[in-house]
Design an enzyme around this catalytic site. Structure first.
Site, PDB file in Angstrom:
ATOM      1  N   LYS A 198       0.841  -1.166   0.137  1.00  0.00           N
ATOM      2  CA  LYS A 198      -0.239   0.350   0.212  1.00  0.00           C
ATOM      3  C   LYS A 198       0.735   1.254   0.298  1.00  0.00           C
ATOM      4  CE  LYS A 198      -0.100  -0.172   4.715  1.00  0.00           C
ATOM      5  NZ  LYS A 198      -0.932  -0.336   5.696  1.00  0.00           N
ATOM      6  N   TYR A 248      19.169  29.228   0.906  1.00  0.00           N
ATOM      7  CA  TYR A 248      18.365  30.314   1.208  1.00  0.00           C
ATOM      8  C   TYR A 248      18.805  30.664   2.726  1.00  0.00           C
ATOM      9  CZ  TYR A 248      15.342  29.066  -2.890  1.00  0.00           C
ATOM     10  OH  TYR A 248      14.623  28.939  -4.039  1.00  0.00           O
TER      11      TYR A 248
END
Length: 370
Positions: A39, A265
């Site tokens: 899954k 950043y």
């Protein structure tokens, strides 16, 4: 999402490790039939590659969360049994029957509606009864209701009653009171009832640590198959598990910096004089946490920290010296005698190893390895 096949970043699934882990689980439980849960994109490892590796390793069936995952597996040409563990809207019952997919049933209302929906279906729908013994997620909680629904389904030609299951909330812990309570509840709900031919209680942890307490002819493997020890070494040493996933890329840009150059950043990292910095095509857009900053990847047998804030698509690495563009960078996996694991990444960013895998985005191409 677009799969990025034109960049060198990839996930490699080891077929031999999958086989080893599945064999170890089957042996521990002495199981005759083993489902493998694939899954959520096979825990992030890749639905189709992982399913193919499991089939090659001899798994008996595949378990998914939703019907769409089952249909994708069928469309890939895989023919072994598939079980949907979650609740499927009743209008899709004929589609599941057409593709030989087993659906989980949790109440009589669903059976009533499916009886009508399946009236014109050419095939009977395989069904699996869910019993809630304490997970409090889905499933029957009343013995009389369960008995009546089992009898009802068995008398309808549109159903093939194949399985019945429960799921344990706490089978990977040294604290066993709740686990034992769930076993007792299972017996209260099911003892003496005519049960389907496939009774499955054990997930990975229950199969590995409690095989003498529950039926294990049929088991559901999950985390163990992905190279993750369910108790994280608390109940059994990790040494019996083989890592399955490798996440690797390459240096695509290398430069020498001046002292005080800010990286990425916010300039949370400043370079020293003549420091070499490499760039890789991997970022938080691929599912890595931005907290991965400072984690050490492996380049030619040397540990090199990720520096600066990770960007969406790229990250920078502090290099001990110049490496040529194209040099392999191992984020998870083995490289020249060193190794990073899912557990290592999880510990660094503060999440479980299976969450690390689940977060890896489909943009990363997945391939099968030896």
């Amino acid at each position: 999402m677009v799969v990025a096949v034109t960049r060198p970043t990839r996930i490699i699934v080891s077929k031999s490790a999958v086989k080893h882990n599945l064999d170890e689980t089957r042996k521990s439980a002495n199981a005759d039939f083993m489902w493998l849960a694939v899954k959520s994109n096979a825990y992030g490892f890749g639905l189709i590659p992982m399913s193919q590796a499991a089939v090659e390793a001899g798994v008996d069936g595949l378990a998914v969360a939703i019907l769409d995952e089952a249909l994708a597996i069928r469309q890939a040409g895989i023919t072994i049994p598939i079980l949907v563990l979650g609740i499927t809207p009743v209008e899709y019952a004929p589609l599941a029957a057409e593709y030989d997919v087993m659906l989980t049933v949790a109440n009589q209302k669903w059976l009533d509606q499916a009886t009508t929906t399946l009236a014109k279906s050419a095939k009977a729908l395989q069904i699996n009864f869910g019993v809630d013994t304490g997970m409090n997620r889905i499933g029957f909680t009343d013995r009389e209701a369960l008995a009546n629904s089992l009898e009802f389904a068995d008398n309808q030609k549109v159903f093939d009653v194949v399985g019945i299951m429960t799921h344990f909330a706490e089978s990977d812990s040294p604290h066993v009171d709740y686990f034992h309570g769930q076993i007792a509840r299972w017996h209260e709900l099911t003892d003496g009832l005519p049960l389907p031919r496939m009774v499955h209680l054990a997930n990975s942890a229950a199969a590995l640590y409690h095989a003498d307490e529950i039926p294990t002819e049929v088991i559901r493997a999950g985390t163990i198959a992905y190279g993750i020890e369910p108790s994280q070494g608390e109940l059994r040493d990790r040494s019996y598990v083989e890592p399955v996933l490798t996440l690797e890329t390459e240096l695509n840009f290398v430069k020498q910096c001046h002292e005080g150059d800010g990286v990425s950043y916010g300039h949370t990292y400043y370079t020293s004089e003549n420091e070499w910095i490499g760039t890789i095509s991997l970022g938080y857009g691929d599912g890595l946490s931005r907290k991965v900053q400072g984690f050490e990847v492996i380049i030619e047998g040397e540990r090199c920290p990720l520096i600066g804030k990770p960007a969406m698509d790229q990250m920078m690495v502090a290099l001990p010296h110049e490496f040529p563009v194209g040099t392999k960078v191992t984020v998870i996996g083995k490289n020249n005698g060193l190794e990073n694991t899912l557990e290592d990444v999880g510990a660094h960013v503060g999440i479980t190893p299976w969450e690390v895998g689940i977060h890896l985005q489909e943009r990363i191409t997945r391939v099968l390895g030896a």
